[in-house]
Scaffold this active site. Structure first.
Site, short mmCIF file in Angstrom:
data_model
loop_
_atom_site.label_atom_id
_atom_site.label_comp_id
_atom_site.label_asym_id
_atom_site.label_seq_id
_atom_site.Cartn_x
_atom_site.Cartn_y
_atom_site.Cartn_z
N TYR A 1 28.86 22.07 -73.32
CA TYR A 1 30.09 22.26 -72.33
C TYR A 1 31.76 21.73 -72.83
CZ TYR A 1 26.22 23.55 -68.54
OH TYR A 1 25.64 24.45 -68.19
N HIS B 1 29.99 27.89 -67.15
CA HIS B 1 28.89 28.20 -67.97
C HIS B 1 29.15 27.42 -69.31
CE1 HIS B 1 27.54 31.10 -65.38
NE2 HIS B 1 28.52 31.65 -65.45
N LYS C 1 27.19 32.89 -76.19
CA LYS C 1 28.10 31.65 -76.73
C LYS C 1 27.68 31.41 -78.38
CE LYS C 1 24.76 30.00 -72.27
NZ LYS C 1 26.48 30.10 -71.66
#
Length: 336
Positions: free
Chosen positions: A277, A283, A314
């Site tokens: 993070y 998320h 990601k």
């Protein structure tokens, strides 16, 4: 346009200069125009040149003994058909911006061609990306799978920025060793939890993972005890290595990520060491896997990693650990 092949060099006469000037094929020399084997086969297939002694099939067979020729030709053909001018070197190919060619423009990509089973040697990869960056080019892997389909990956060496919000200091805590983890008695919403450490066991207890323990002990904000005795960071590292051979690399990458005010959590569900993070997002932003700089991973493993990361929106980074620090290598699929 007639071409000749003497077993070593493929040449066109001086009339071949038009191919160079118009479309960037070959390299001019005093005898005319010299073509690479990929260029010659492609031009023959497109019926731009002809040989007295070779058809496309026989010339292909002639070049097939060259190391990795098939995959190299497939990538060359694909790039040409996407509208790029392509020349050999300094890795496998250099690719010019659309509409540009040698003499009137600059190359944009440096391309290395691999098969899906080829190993990625991180030390060599990092060296090539650094060289490309020094030439102000983008480094691209062109991977050819067993069905001769192509996937392109852009490789970047990421310099991590710090998080926007400052990290508040932690108070000192004492923990009790439980197996390879530790238990801390803290109330809900303690400073440890707010900083992204641990997993709540119950209303009074927080469990810390080995890499969290190593980091907090190294920051001198946690004392680890077992049976009334204090365990040093070095002793705990030895203990942690008994159950996790990667714990040293994981600890170093974890420490680096924390140093940028990021919050690393386990990435087990995604098949990697950490999900990270980088701010206030609900998320995680990145998946990070720690490796030694000398590590070798099959391209197929990296492909699965990138596919997983992209499917959950990601970035996919590998943290290569070496004596001078951590080099974060990002792999990302791209469409050329």
């Amino acid at each position: 346009m007639k071409a000749t092949f003497d077993g070593t060099a493929i040449r066109l006469g001086k009339e071949g200069h038009a191919l160079y000037e118009q479309s960037g094929y070959g390299r001019p020399d005093p005898q005319g125009l010299r073509l690479s084997s990929q260029e010659a086969l492609y031009l023959l297939h497109r019926q731009k040149i002809a040989f007295d002694d070779f058809t496309f099939d026989t010339l292909f067979a002639e070049f097939a003994d060259q190391r990795n020729f098939l995959r190299s030709f497939l990538v060359y053909r694909d790039l040409r058909e996407r509208g790029y001018v392509v020349q050999t070197g300094p890795h496998d190919f250099r690719v010019f911006r659309r509409g540009e060619k040698p003499g009137t423009g600059e190359s944009l990509y440096l391309v290395r061609v691999l098969s899906e089973r080829d190993p990625i040697r991180f030390e060599k990869l990092i060296e090539e990306v650094v060289a490309s960056r020094n030439m102000r080019k983008q480094y691209v892997l062109a991977v050819v799978d067993d069905e001769d389909e192509l996937t392109y990956y852009e490789i970047k060496l990421q310099k991590l920025a710090g998080a926007a919000a400052p990290v508040p200091p932690l108070s000192h805590h004492e923990a009790i060793l439980v197996g390879k983890s530790a238990m801390v008695r803290v109330p809900a919403h303690s400073d440890l939890e707010q900083a992204g450490y641990g997993k709540r066991l119950d209303a009074e207890r927080l469990m810390l993972s080995p890499v969290e323990l190593l980091y907090l002990m190294g920051e001198d904000v946690l004392t680890l005890r077992r049976g009334g005795e204090t365990i040093s960071p070095a002793d705990f590292l030895t203990l942690a290595q008994e159950g996790d051979r990667e714990v040293v690399e994981k600890h170093k990458v974890y420490t680096e990520l924390r140093g940028h005010a990021f919050t690393p959590r386990t990435g087990y569900k995604f098949g990697h060491h950490f999900r990270v993070y980088c701010g206030k997002n609900v998320h995680s932003d990145m998946l990070v896997h720690a490796v030694e700089k000398e590590a070798v991973l099959p391209m197929s493993v990296i492909s699965r990693s990138v596919r997983m990361a992209h499917s959950v929106k990601k970035k996919m980074l590998f943290g290569a650990v070496h004596t001078t620090g951590i080099q974060f290598v990002e792999f990302a699929r791209i469409k050329l």
